[in-house]
Design a protein around this motif. Structure first.
Motif, PDB file in Angstrom:
ATOM      1  N   MET A 110       0.672  -1.189  -0.208  1.00 45.17           N
ATOM      2  CA  MET A 110      -0.150  -0.031   0.073  1.00 45.17           C
ATOM      3  C   MET A 110       0.779   1.117  -0.077  1.00 45.17           C
ATOM      4  SD  MET A 110      -3.223  -1.011   2.483  1.00 45.17           S
ATOM      5  CE  MET A 110      -3.874   0.528   2.173  1.00 45.17           C
ATOM      6  N   THR A 111       2.057   1.214   0.562  1.00 47.66           N
ATOM      7  CA  THR A 111       2.962   2.263   0.875  1.00 47.66           C
ATOM      8  C   THR A 111       3.450   2.648  -0.592  1.00 47.66           C
ATOM      9  OG1 THR A 111       3.242   1.944   3.225  1.00 47.66           O
ATOM     10  CG2 THR A 111       4.829   3.543   1.968  1.00 47.66           C
ATOM     11  N   GLY A 112       3.812   1.480  -1.378  1.00 48.88           N
ATOM     12  CA  GLY A 112       4.692   1.596  -2.834  1.00 48.88           C
ATOM     13  C   GLY A 112       5.986   1.750  -2.742  1.00 48.88           C
ATOM     14  N   GLN A 113       6.678   1.372  -3.385  1.00 46.43           N
ATOM     15  CA  GLN A 113       8.186   1.396  -3.670  1.00 46.43           C
ATOM     16  C   GLN A 113       8.895   2.772  -3.484  1.00 46.43           C
ATOM     17  OE1 GLN A 113      10.768  -1.533  -5.616  1.00 46.43           O
ATOM     18  NE2 GLN A 113      11.012   0.056  -7.132  1.00 46.43           N
ATOM     19  N   PRO A 114       9.861   3.322  -2.843  1.00 43.84           N
ATOM     20  CA  PRO A 114      10.201   4.595  -2.813  1.00 43.84           C
ATOM     21  C   PRO A 114      10.898   5.042  -4.220  1.00 43.84           C
ATOM     22  CG  PRO A 114      11.103   3.379  -0.801  1.00 43.84           C
ATOM     23  CD  PRO A 114      10.279   2.409  -1.534  1.00 43.84           C
ATOM     24  N   ALA A 115      11.077   6.304  -4.586  1.00 45.97           N
ATOM     25  CA  ALA A 115      11.531   6.624  -5.776  1.00 45.97           C
ATOM     26  C   ALA A 115      13.080   6.073  -6.039  1.00 45.97           C
ATOM     27  CB  ALA A 115      11.466   8.339  -5.787  1.00 45.97           C
ATOM     28  N   SER A 116      13.848   5.930  -4.913  1.00 46.47           N
ATOM     29  CA  SER A 116      15.254   5.508  -4.885  1.00 46.47           C
ATOM     30  C   SER A 116      15.118   3.793  -5.265  1.00 46.47           C
ATOM     31  CB  SER A 116      15.929   5.602  -3.799  1.00 46.47           C
ATOM     32  OG  SER A 116      15.062   4.970  -2.419  1.00 46.47           O
ATOM     33  N   GLY A 117      14.011   3.339  -5.506  1.00 47.72           N
ATOM     34  CA  GLY A 117      14.174   1.823  -5.913  1.00 47.72           C
ATOM     35  C   GLY A 117      14.076   0.644  -4.920  1.00 47.72           C
ATOM     36  N   PRO A 118      14.390  -0.401  -5.086  1.00 45.93           N
ATOM     37  CA  PRO A 118      14.353  -1.457  -3.870  1.00 45.93           C
ATOM     38  C   PRO A 118      15.425  -1.259  -3.008  1.00 45.93           C
ATOM     39  CG  PRO A 118      15.251  -2.443  -6.233  1.00 45.93           C
ATOM     40  CD  PRO A 118      14.677  -1.065  -6.412  1.00 45.93           C
ATOM     41  N   PRO A 119      15.413  -1.930  -1.867  1.00 43.22           N
ATOM     42  CA  PRO A 119      16.584  -1.720  -0.963  1.00 43.22           C
ATOM     43  C   PRO A 119      17.757  -2.567  -1.705  1.00 43.22           C
ATOM     44  CG  PRO A 119      14.573  -2.584   0.007  1.00 43.22           C
ATOM     45  CD  PRO A 119      14.384  -2.626  -1.246  1.00 43.22           C
ATOM     46  N   ASP A 120      17.822  -3.667  -2.404  1.00 44.46           N
ATOM     47  CA  ASP A 120      19.023  -4.186  -2.814  1.00 44.46           C
ATOM     48  C   ASP A 120      18.906  -3.608  -4.351  1.00 44.46           C
ATOM     49  OD1 ASP A 120      21.106  -5.542  -3.703  1.00 44.46           O
ATOM     50  OD2 ASP A 120      20.321  -7.607  -3.447  1.00 44.46           O
ATOM     51  N   GLN A 121      19.955  -2.792  -4.720  1.00 44.48           N
ATOM     52  CA  GLN A 121      19.860  -2.164  -5.953  1.00 44.48           C
ATOM     53  C   GLN A 121      21.009  -2.999  -6.980  1.00 44.48           C
ATOM     54  OE1 GLN A 121      20.181   2.083  -5.079  1.00 44.48           O
ATOM     55  NE2 GLN A 121      18.036   2.265  -4.798  1.00 44.48           N
ATOM     56  N   GLY A 122      21.404  -4.034  -6.502  1.00 49.87           N
ATOM     57  CA  GLY A 122      22.439  -4.830  -7.283  1.00 49.87           C
ATOM     58  C   GLY A 122      23.725  -4.451  -7.208  1.00 49.87           C
ATOM     59  N   GLY A 123      24.622  -5.110  -7.450  1.00 43.80           N
ATOM     60  CA  GLY A 123      26.012  -4.993  -7.423  1.00 43.80           C
ATOM     61  C   GLY A 123      26.578  -4.851  -6.099  1.00 43.80           C
ATOM     62  N   GLY A 124      25.888  -5.271  -4.928  1.00 42.00           N
ATOM     63  CA  GLY A 124      26.347  -5.082  -3.753  1.00 42.00           C
ATOM     64  C   GLY A 124      26.022  -3.829  -3.000  1.00 42.00           C
ATOM     65  N   VAL A 125      25.026  -2.815  -3.909  1.00 38.60           N
ATOM     66  CA  VAL A 125      24.721  -1.722  -3.334  1.00 38.60           C
ATOM     67  C   VAL A 125      23.504  -1.776  -2.685  1.00 38.60           C
ATOM     68  CG1 VAL A 125      24.232   0.640  -3.916  1.00 38.60           C
ATOM     69  CG2 VAL A 125      26.031  -0.621  -5.236  1.00 38.60           C
ATOM     70  N   HIS A 126      23.180  -1.461  -1.379  1.00 34.47           N
ATOM     71  CA  HIS A 126      21.835  -1.190  -0.634  1.00 34.47           C
ATOM     72  C   HIS A 126      21.802   0.153  -0.225  1.00 34.47           C
ATOM     73  CE1 HIS A 126      22.732  -5.616  -0.544  1.00 34.47           C
ATOM     74  NE2 HIS A 126      21.580  -5.685  -0.187  1.00 34.47           N
ATOM     75  N   ARG A 127      20.663   0.502  -0.421  1.00 36.64           N
ATOM     76  CA  ARG A 127      20.283   2.079  -0.229  1.00 36.64           C
ATOM     77  C   ARG A 127      19.778   1.918   1.281  1.00 36.64           C
ATOM     78  NH1 ARG A 127      14.973   1.821   0.737  1.00 36.64           N
ATOM     79  NH2 ARG A 127      13.537   0.770  -0.883  1.00 36.64           N
ATOM     80  N   PRO A 128      19.709   3.194   2.095  1.00 41.01           N
ATOM     81  CA  PRO A 128      19.166   3.144   3.514  1.00 41.01           C
ATOM     82  C   PRO A 128      17.820   2.579   3.372  1.00 41.01           C
ATOM     83  CG  PRO A 128      20.364   5.088   3.044  1.00 41.01           C
ATOM     84  CD  PRO A 128      20.436   4.362   1.642  1.00 41.01           C
ATOM     85  N   LEU A 129      17.307   2.081   4.529  1.00 45.40           N
ATOM     86  CA  LEU A 129      15.999   1.197   4.662  1.00 45.40           C
ATOM     87  C   LEU A 129      14.957   2.456   5.022  1.00 45.40           C
ATOM     88  CD1 LEU A 129      16.764  -2.172   6.001  1.00 45.40           C
ATOM     89  CD2 LEU A 129      16.212  -1.424   3.552  1.00 45.40           C
ATOM     90  N   THR A 130      13.872   2.257   4.710  1.00 43.68           N
ATOM     91  CA  THR A 130      13.049   3.042   5.281  1.00 43.68           C
ATOM     92  C   THR A 130      12.185   2.622   6.686  1.00 43.68           C
ATOM     93  OG1 THR A 130      10.980   1.937   4.317  1.00 43.68           O
ATOM     94  CG2 THR A 130      11.851   3.645   3.019  1.00 43.68           C
ATOM     95  N   ALA A 131      11.580   3.344   7.321  1.00 50.43           N
ATOM     96  CA  ALA A 131      11.365   2.962   8.692  1.00 50.43           C
ATOM     97  C   ALA A 131      10.158   1.769   8.688  1.00 50.43           C
ATOM     98  CB  ALA A 131      10.198   4.148   9.644  1.00 50.43           C
ATOM     99  N   LEU A 132       9.409   1.551   7.455  1.00 49.80           N
ATOM    100  CA  LEU A 132       8.586   0.505   7.193  1.00 49.80           C
ATOM    101  C   LEU A 132       9.458  -0.717   6.989  1.00 49.80           C
ATOM    102  CD1 LEU A 132       5.742  -0.408   7.163  1.00 49.80           C
ATOM    103  CD2 LEU A 132       5.557   0.211   4.990  1.00 49.80           C
ATOM    104  N   GLU A 133      10.361  -0.231   6.250  1.00 55.75           N
ATOM    105  CA  GLU A 133      11.098  -1.671   5.823  1.00 55.75           C
ATOM    106  C   GLU A 133      12.213  -2.122   6.940  1.00 55.75           C
ATOM    107  OE1 GLU A 133      12.066  -0.323   1.095  1.00 55.75           O
ATOM    108  OE2 GLU A 133      13.494   0.135   2.805  1.00 55.75           O
ATOM    109  N   ASP A 134      12.620  -1.156   7.815  1.00 54.82           N
ATOM    110  CA  ASP A 134      13.054  -1.601   9.103  1.00 54.82           C
ATOM    111  C   ASP A 134      12.299  -2.587   9.875  1.00 54.82           C
ATOM    112  OD1 ASP A 134      15.817  -1.080   9.054  1.00 54.82           O
ATOM    113  OD2 ASP A 134      15.850   1.040   9.719  1.00 54.82           O
ATOM    114  N   GLY A 135      11.108  -2.201   9.938  1.00 57.49           N
ATOM    115  CA  GLY A 135       9.982  -2.829  10.726  1.00 57.49           C
ATOM    116  C   GLY A 135       9.968  -4.477  10.179  1.00 57.49           C
ATOM    117  N   TYR A 136       9.982  -4.496   9.000  1.00 55.64           N
ATOM    118  CA  TYR A 136       9.762  -5.793   8.230  1.00 55.64           C
ATOM    119  C   TYR A 136      10.845  -6.556   8.515  1.00 55.64           C
ATOM    120  CZ  TYR A 136       8.708  -9.499   4.895  1.00 55.64           C
ATOM    121  OH  TYR A 136       8.697 -10.823   4.624  1.00 55.64           O
ATOM    122  N   HIS A 137      12.111  -5.890   8.715  1.00 56.29           N
ATOM    123  CA  HIS A 137      13.210  -6.784   9.100  1.00 56.29           C
ATOM    124  C   HIS A 137      13.088  -7.409  10.467  1.00 56.29           C
ATOM    125  CE1 HIS A 137      16.581  -6.824   5.973  1.00 56.29           C
ATOM    126  NE2 HIS A 137      15.839  -5.690   5.530  1.00 56.29           N
TER     127      HIS A 137
END
Length: 227
Positions: A48-75
């Motif tokens: 329902m929240t939708g994917q952030p404009a920065s893309g998925p957490p795992d952006q490939g090539g070993g690059v991970h963007r900072p997680l949102t609060a909701l994504e942290d909660g899911y972890h």
């Protein structure tokens, strides 16, 4: 001169209390079902929240963007669910070990599967598609050869396999960041897997109660004077 040791015989194990182990296993399954229900709620929230404009957490090539609060909660939800699942597995295996030993003591027959398969049967590929169910079925049938196998055993095993096929099952889980990305783009398969796993936990609890009640009745008959 040393005393002669008595010959070693393969005697059936003594009857072991099973009701307490059954209660623990049912309680653990209830917690596992609750954990997966909460996980389903997070899947819905992510979709329902939708994917952030920065893309998925795992952006490939070993690059991970900072997680949102909701994504942290899911972890956190995912980690708690994994811990509850381990407790659930241990409680279930403890119950099954007692049921298996009691079946041997009551029937006098050797189990179809060696004791090692009680544990390896869940993790060895291919054979894990039938050995765990086989261990449960063998424990019941050895004591009640004249009774049909309770249908709840097949319902439990069918739902378990369906949950594994969902890609986020109890044993074979995708990386958490990948599940988050799937929730953003295609949440329905995740929700379907969540529902199946919750149903599998509920059916497993019913199976434990059914088999425990039957075995306990036979145990009571066995220890009754004059039996």
């Amino acid at each position: 001169m040393s005393e002669q040791e008595p010959p070693i015989t393969d005697q059936p194990p003594a009857l072991r209390p099973v009701r307490g182990a059954a209660h623990c296993a049912v309680a653990a399954l209830a917690l596992a079902a609750l954990a997966w229900a909460v996980r389903a709620v997070w899947h819905i929230r992510l979709a329902m929240t939708g994917q952030p404009a920065s893309g998925p957490p795992d952006q490939g090539g070993g690059v991970h963007r900072p997680l949102t609060a909701l994504e942290d909660g899911y972890h956190l939800v995912s980690s708690v669910g994994a811990a509850v699942t381990v407790v659930c597995a241990l409680a279930f295996l403890s119950w099954l070990d007692r049921v298996r030993d009691n079946a041997r003591a009551l029937s006098g027959a050797q189990p179809r599967y060696a004791h090692l398969w009680l544990f390896l049967g869940w993790i060895v590929p291919v054979v894990n598609l039938w050995i765990p169910r086989g261990v449960v079925a063998d424990a019941h049938r050895s004591v009640f050869p004249d009774r049909p196998l309770p249908a709840v055993v097949n319902w439990w095993w069918g739902l378990w396999l369906a949950g594994l096929a969902g890609g986020v099952g109890i044993v074979y889980a995708d990386p958490t960041d990948e599940v988050i990305a799937r929730a953003y783009t295609d949440v329905l398969p995740l929700l379907a897997a969540d529902v199946v796993i919750v149903a599998a936990a509920g059916t497993a609890a019913l199976m434990i109660r059914t088999l425990t009640t039957a075995q306990q009745q036979r145990m009571d008959e066995a220890v009754r004077p004059g039996a």
